[in-house]
Design a protein around this motif. Structure first.
Motif, PDB file in Angstrom:
ATOM      1  N   PRO A  66       0.814  -1.220   0.000  1.00  0.00           N
ATOM      2  CA  PRO A  66       0.000   0.000   0.000  1.00  0.00           C
ATOM      3  C   PRO A  66       0.851   1.274   0.000  1.00  0.00           C
ATOM      4  O   PRO A  66       1.676   1.496   0.886  1.00  0.00           O
ATOM      5  N   GLY A  67       0.686   2.066  -1.064  1.00  0.00           N
ATOM      6  CA  GLY A  67       1.393   3.333  -1.185  1.00  0.00           C
ATOM      7  C   GLY A  67       2.837   3.240  -1.625  1.00  0.00           C
ATOM      8  O   GLY A  67       3.544   4.241  -1.676  1.00  0.00           O
ATOM      9  N   LYS A  68       3.306   2.052  -1.987  1.00  0.00           N
ATOM     10  CA  LYS A  68       4.697   1.842  -2.414  1.00  0.00           C
ATOM     11  C   LYS A  68       4.713   1.471  -3.892  1.00  0.00           C
ATOM     12  O   LYS A  68       4.227   0.405  -4.277  1.00  0.00           O
ATOM     13  N   PHE A  69       5.276   2.357  -4.715  1.00  0.00           N
ATOM     14  CA  PHE A  69       5.240   2.179  -6.169  1.00  0.00           C
ATOM     15  C   PHE A  69       6.644   2.000  -6.719  1.00  0.00           C
ATOM     16  O   PHE A  69       7.615   2.540  -6.185  1.00  0.00           O
ATOM     17  N   LEU A  70       6.742   1.231  -7.796  1.00  0.00           N
ATOM     18  CA  LEU A  70       8.016   1.001  -8.469  1.00  0.00           C
ATOM     19  C   LEU A  70       8.189   2.018  -9.588  1.00  0.00           C
ATOM     20  O   LEU A  70       7.249   2.292 -10.342  1.00  0.00           O
ATOM     21  N   GLY A  75      12.372   6.262 -15.466  1.00  0.00           N
ATOM     22  CA  GLY A  75      11.367   7.161 -14.932  1.00  0.00           C
ATOM     23  C   GLY A  75       9.934   6.754 -15.215  1.00  0.00           C
ATOM     24  O   GLY A  75       9.031   7.583 -15.171  1.00  0.00           O
ATOM     25  N   LEU A  76       9.687   5.473 -15.490  1.00  0.00           N
ATOM     26  CA  LEU A  76       8.342   4.982 -15.755  1.00  0.00           C
ATOM     27  C   LEU A  76       7.742   4.364 -14.497  1.00  0.00           C
ATOM     28  O   LEU A  76       8.451   3.760 -13.690  1.00  0.00           O
ATOM     29  N   LEU A  77       6.438   4.495 -14.330  1.00  0.00           N
ATOM     30  CA  LEU A  77       5.707   3.808 -13.265  1.00  0.00           C
ATOM     31  C   LEU A  77       5.538   2.362 -13.700  1.00  0.00           C
ATOM     32  O   LEU A  77       5.081   2.091 -14.816  1.00  0.00           O
ATOM     33  N   GLY A  83       4.512  -6.069 -14.472  1.00  0.00           N
ATOM     34  CA  GLY A  83       5.621  -5.320 -15.057  1.00  0.00           C
ATOM     35  C   GLY A  83       5.251  -4.336 -16.143  1.00  0.00           C
ATOM     36  O   GLY A  83       6.141  -3.817 -16.817  1.00  0.00           O
ATOM     37  N   ALA A  84       3.975  -4.059 -16.355  1.00  0.00           N
ATOM     38  CA  ALA A  84       3.597  -3.046 -17.338  1.00  0.00           C
ATOM     39  C   ALA A  84       4.216  -1.715 -16.925  1.00  0.00           C
ATOM     40  O   ALA A  84       4.272  -1.389 -15.745  1.00  0.00           O
ATOM     41  N   SER A  85       4.699  -0.939 -17.904  1.00  0.00           N
ATOM     42  CA  SER A  85       5.369   0.326 -17.630  1.00  0.00           C
ATOM     43  C   SER A  85       4.568   1.478 -18.228  1.00  0.00           C
ATOM     44  O   SER A  85       4.170   1.423 -19.395  1.00  0.00           O
ATOM     45  N   PHE A  86       4.371   2.531 -17.430  1.00  0.00           N
ATOM     46  CA  PHE A  86       3.524   3.657 -17.816  1.00  0.00           C
ATOM     47  C   PHE A  86       4.316   4.953 -17.788  1.00  0.00           C
ATOM     48  O   PHE A  86       5.016   5.241 -16.805  1.00  0.00           O
ATOM     49  N   GLN A  89       3.220  11.332 -18.214  1.00  0.00           N
ATOM     50  CA  GLN A  89       2.493  12.493 -18.718  1.00  0.00           C
ATOM     51  C   GLN A  89       1.012  12.186 -18.856  1.00  0.00           C
ATOM     52  O   GLN A  89       0.169  12.903 -18.355  1.00  0.00           O
ATOM     53  N   ARG A  90       0.702  11.092 -19.549  1.00  0.00           N
ATOM     54  CA  ARG A  90      -0.697  10.713 -19.789  1.00  0.00           C
ATOM     55  C   ARG A  90      -1.061   9.373 -19.156  1.00  0.00           C
ATOM     56  O   ARG A  90      -2.199   8.945 -19.242  1.00  0.00           O
ATOM     57  N   GLY A  91      -0.090   8.685 -18.579  1.00  0.00           N
ATOM     58  CA  GLY A  91      -0.360   7.383 -17.976  1.00  0.00           C
ATOM     59  C   GLY A  91      -0.484   6.273 -18.996  1.00  0.00           C
ATOM     60  O   GLY A  91      -1.079   5.233 -18.723  1.00  0.00           O
ATOM     61  N   GLN A  92       0.109   6.466 -20.178  1.00  0.00           N
ATOM     62  CA  GLN A  92       0.014   5.462 -21.239  1.00  0.00           C
ATOM     63  C   GLN A  92       1.008   4.334 -20.997  1.00  0.00           C
ATOM     64  O   GLN A  92       2.160   4.567 -20.643  1.00  0.00           O
TER      65      GLN A  92
END
Length: 124
Positions: A66-70, A75-77, A83-86, A89-92
């Motif tokens: 909870p609240g911990k993001f990779l 610099g991608l979420l 393992g999807a990478s976003f 800017q737009r969350g794509q």
């Protein structure tokens, strides 16, 4: 950090800008039509972008705890499950099983350092 906000006209602080590391992420909870939803907040200087914390690939949360993001070295979420990478800017989705899909944006604004849903003044 988990706080809440209603979209029924009653505003509650999602986060204070200084609580989100520049370039980093935080989680907040917002209510949409009475339903609580986890929201990802991303700070970029004085601006904040937000998305529902739901990967379009399988409908799972993106955080590994909870609240911990990779965040990748590019610099991608990154979704902790598949393992999807976003891009931020737009969350794509630019890599992984949901390439081309986007995270569902949540419009937010910053007022005097308070992050709230767009169109709502911070509670005083």
């Amino acid at each position: 950090m988990r706080t809440s906000l209603n979209n029924d006209g009653e505003s509650t602080l999602l986060a204070r800008l200084e609580q989100i590391e520049d370039g980093g992420f935080a989680e907040a909870e917002a209510r949409f039509d009475g339903t609580p939803e986890s929201v990802i907040l991303h700070r970029d200087g004085a601006a904040v972008r937000a998305w529902l914390n739901v990967c379009p690939h399988a409908g799972r949360r993106l955080d590994w705890a909870p609240g911990k993001f990779l965040k990748s070295k590019d610099g991608l979420l990154v979704c902790a499950v598949h393992g999807a990478s976003f891009e931020l800017q737009r969350g794509q989705c630019v890599a992984g099983p949901c390439r081309g899909d986007c995270l569902r944006a949540v419009p937010v604004e910053v007022h005097d350092g308070a992050v709230v849903l767009a169109g709502q003044a911070p509670a005083t």
